[in-house]
Design an enzyme around this catalytic site. Structure first.
Site, PDB file in Angstrom:
ATOM      1  N   HIS A   1      -4.385   5.498  -7.381  1.00 31.19           N
ATOM      2  CA  HIS A   1      -3.345   4.476  -7.471  1.00 31.19           C
ATOM      3  C   HIS A   1      -2.473   4.789  -8.674  1.00 31.19           C
ATOM      4  CE1 HIS A   1      -4.982   2.103 -10.897  1.00 31.19           C
ATOM      5  NE2 HIS A   1      -6.161   2.526 -10.451  1.00 31.19           N
TER       6      HIS A   1
ATOM      7  N   ASP B   1      -0.223   2.374 -10.066  1.00 28.54           N
ATOM      8  CA  ASP B   1       0.114   1.241 -10.926  1.00 28.54           C
ATOM      9  C   ASP B   1      -0.857   1.234 -12.105  1.00 28.54           C
ATOM     10  OD1 ASP B   1      -1.989   0.577  -9.122  1.00 28.54           O
ATOM     11  OD2 ASP B   1      -1.766  -1.546  -9.585  1.00 28.54           O
TER      12      ASP B   1
ATOM     13  N   ASP C   1      -6.668   5.803 -15.898  1.00 29.79           N
ATOM     14  CA  ASP C   1      -6.682   4.847 -14.786  1.00 29.79           C
ATOM     15  C   ASP C   1      -5.269   4.639 -14.277  1.00 29.79           C
ATOM     16  OD1 ASP C   1      -7.398   2.911 -13.012  1.00 29.79           O
ATOM     17  OD2 ASP C   1      -7.710   1.343 -14.496  1.00 29.79           O
TER      18      ASP C   1
ATOM     19  N   GLU D   1      -3.354  -1.552  -7.010  1.00 29.90           N
ATOM     20  CA  GLU D   1      -4.816  -1.567  -7.143  1.00 29.90           C
ATOM     21  C   GLU D   1      -5.257  -2.559  -8.195  1.00 29.90           C
ATOM     22  OE1 GLU D   1      -8.885  -0.461  -8.444  1.00 29.90           O
ATOM     23  OE2 GLU D   1      -7.071  -0.550  -9.656  1.00 29.90           O
ATOM     24  N   GLU D   2      -4.488  -2.653  -9.261  1.00 29.97           N
ATOM     25  CA  GLU D   2      -4.895  -3.517 -10.374  1.00 29.97           C
ATOM     26  C   GLU D   2      -4.780  -4.997 -10.032  1.00 29.97           C
ATOM     27  OE1 GLU D   2      -6.491  -2.325 -12.637  1.00 29.97           O
ATOM     28  OE2 GLU D   2      -5.889  -0.241 -12.947  1.00 29.97           O
TER      29      GLU D   2
HETATM   30 ZN    ZN Z   1      -7.987   2.021 -11.380  1.00 27.83          ZN
END
Ligand code: ZN
Length: 485
Positions: free
Chosen positions: A119, A121, A154, A188-189
């Site tokens: 992801h 974002d 991340d 995703e977040e």
């Molecule tokens: Zn993540």
């Protein structure tokens, strides 16, 4: 009497022999004879591509309407410029404008496709903490061998490294026999409904079944696990479920000069105390057993004896794990009161009092089962219990003996030769759970080398990736794609 003492002595001796025999017979789960992966000549442009991606602030906000989606558009145009072969040769479908699904068709349509996830974002930087960063969060700046920025861990580095690997393989003339899918979400977040949720629903509708799914959620922990000196590559084989409950008591209200014996605040407070005093049972069968199986042959002798004889020492293992919040979270469905609301004025009794409690469900538990148990523990008719938002069940536990896991294991060891590979349960949530229906083999692992301190930076300040790690990430994905044929 002496006879019984002798019998007891003999019993203890036999027990000791059994413990030692179990310990010595312990098989190693590490694959042997793994050959090193061919080095992928990662160009300098690869790191520059990642730096550019970090400079685009693709921040997810809880309220999607507040999200600056123009940054997502910018990011997509940036990818197109950076990976011309990928965009020319792979089929691209977009979902809800910014969710990306790339298809690289294989020559053998009989083989189930493999799916790599990521992801792009990122979580916001908490206002007021910008100054705590050694380098700004959206500058893509380097310092002391590290690349700083939101998304280095991340999860932009995974997205970019996967694209880099495909771009490289296209350049070598490589053609896959097994179809490869790449799916990148943009939310995703914030639960991933628009990105991963929509992409997985589309694949489901097409009847796609996948050989394996690989998402973030595991890593190469360089300062070891459970006293092991070597680095340990933790591969998530399941992730915990998610449930939020609201506990509400409704009182009479009125003036505080004549209160009833129990107010709505008192009733809800008592319910929360009961929940904290009655945690869900500790279990090793929620995924920890697989981790212990893999670590048992690698830990120092004393621990090995304990790990190898869980029929006897299970209780001790649970006690040790339960002593830290991180260990405890792998062991049971956790109970976390997160919001408490009641009252507005110091001399007025509130009518409603409400507590919000968040549960993370261990594989084997279910949303309905936890709600039932919460009702039983609280055992108070005055407390109204309501599910808030969208709960999710724990993911099925993928079999670490499946060929797809062995493929991943071999690939990890061929790129990171000195590491121990071990399956575990992810306590957070990833996009991978959305794909559970499409494959029995859903794994969570990024080829990121990181220590405990680095792990703690993921949502905090100074999120950073070792610059030397990035070419390894590209090499890992390229090797995995080659091995998947
Ligand atoms: Zn993540």
């Amino acid at each position: 009497m002496r006879f019984f003492l002798r019998l007891l002595g003999l019993g203890i001796l036999l027990l000791l022999v059994a413990l030692v025999v179990n310990t010595l017979r312990l098989p190693s789960h590490q694959l042997s004879g793994v050959v090193s992966a061919p080095v992928v000549p990662v160009a300098n442009s690869a790191l520059a591509h990642l730096v550019g991606a970090l400079q685009i602030p693709t921040v997810s906000t809880t309220d999607y309407a507040q999200t600056d989606t123009a940054q997502f558009g910018r990011f997509n145009r940036y990818l197109r410029r950076s990976f011309p072969r990928v965009f020319a040769r792979l089929r691209l479908e977009k979902f809800n404008d910014y969710g990306l699904l790339f298809t690289w068709p294989g020559s053998n349509a009989e083989l189930k496709p493999a799916l790599l996830l990521g992801h792009y974002d990122v979580v916001p930087v908490l206002p007021g903490t910008e100054g705590k960063w050694a380098r700004p969060p959206f500058a893509g700046a380097q310092d002391g061998g590290y690349l700083y920025g939101r998304g280095t861990l991340d999860d932009k580095a995974s997205v970019l490294a996967q694209l880099e690997a495909v771009e490289y393989l296209l350049g070598t003339g490589f053609r896959p026999t097994r179809t490869l899918l790449l799916a990148f979400g943009h939310d995703e977040e914030t639960l991933g409904r628009r990105g991963a949720g929509t992409i997985s629903a589309a694949l489901h509708q097409r009847g796609t079944q996948l050989e394996y799914v690989l998402d973030e959620g595991g890593l190469v922990k360089t300062d070891g696990v459970a006293g092991i000196k070597k680095a340990v590559a933790l591969v998530g084989i399941s992730e915990k479920g998610y449930l939020t409950l609201e506990l509400t008591a409704t009182g009479q209200g009125g003036h505080s000069s004549m209160p009833p014996a129990q107010t709505s605040i008192g009733a809800v407070a008592a319910a929360v105390v009961k929940l904290e005093q009655h945690p869900f049972p500790a279990r090793l069968d929620g995924g920890d057993d697989h981790l212990l199986d893999y670590l048992a042959s690698e830990v120092p002798l004393g621990q090995r004896l304990v790990f190898a004889n869980r029929w006897l020492f299970g209780g001790i293992i649970k006690k040790i794990l339960a002593a830290t919040p991180a260990g405890n979270a792998t062991l049971r469905t956790t109970t976390a009161p997160t919001i408490f609301r009641a009252g507005a004025k110091d001399n007025v009794l509130p009518i409603d009092a409400t507590a919000t409690v968040n549960f993370r469900l261990l594989p084997g538990d279910s949303v309905a089962g936890v709600v039932r148990e919460v009702r039983r523990i609280i055992d108070d008719e005055k407390i109204n219990i309501k599910i808030v938002g969208q709960p999710s069940q724990p993911s099925p536990v993928s079999d670490p003996n499946a060929p797809a896991f062995q493929l991943l294991h071999r690939t990890i060891r061929s790129v990171f030769p000195a590491v121990i590979v071990a399956p575990y349960v992810v306590t957070g949530a990833t996009d991978a759970r959305q794909y559970a229906a499409l494959s029995a083999n859903v794994y969570r692992f990024s080829p990121t080398q990181i220590n405990q301190e680095g792990i703690e930076s993921v949502y905090g300040s100074n999120e950073r990736l070792a610059v030397a790690n990035y070419p390894k990430m590209v090499q890992f994905y390229a090797t995995l794609i080659r091995n998947s044929q």
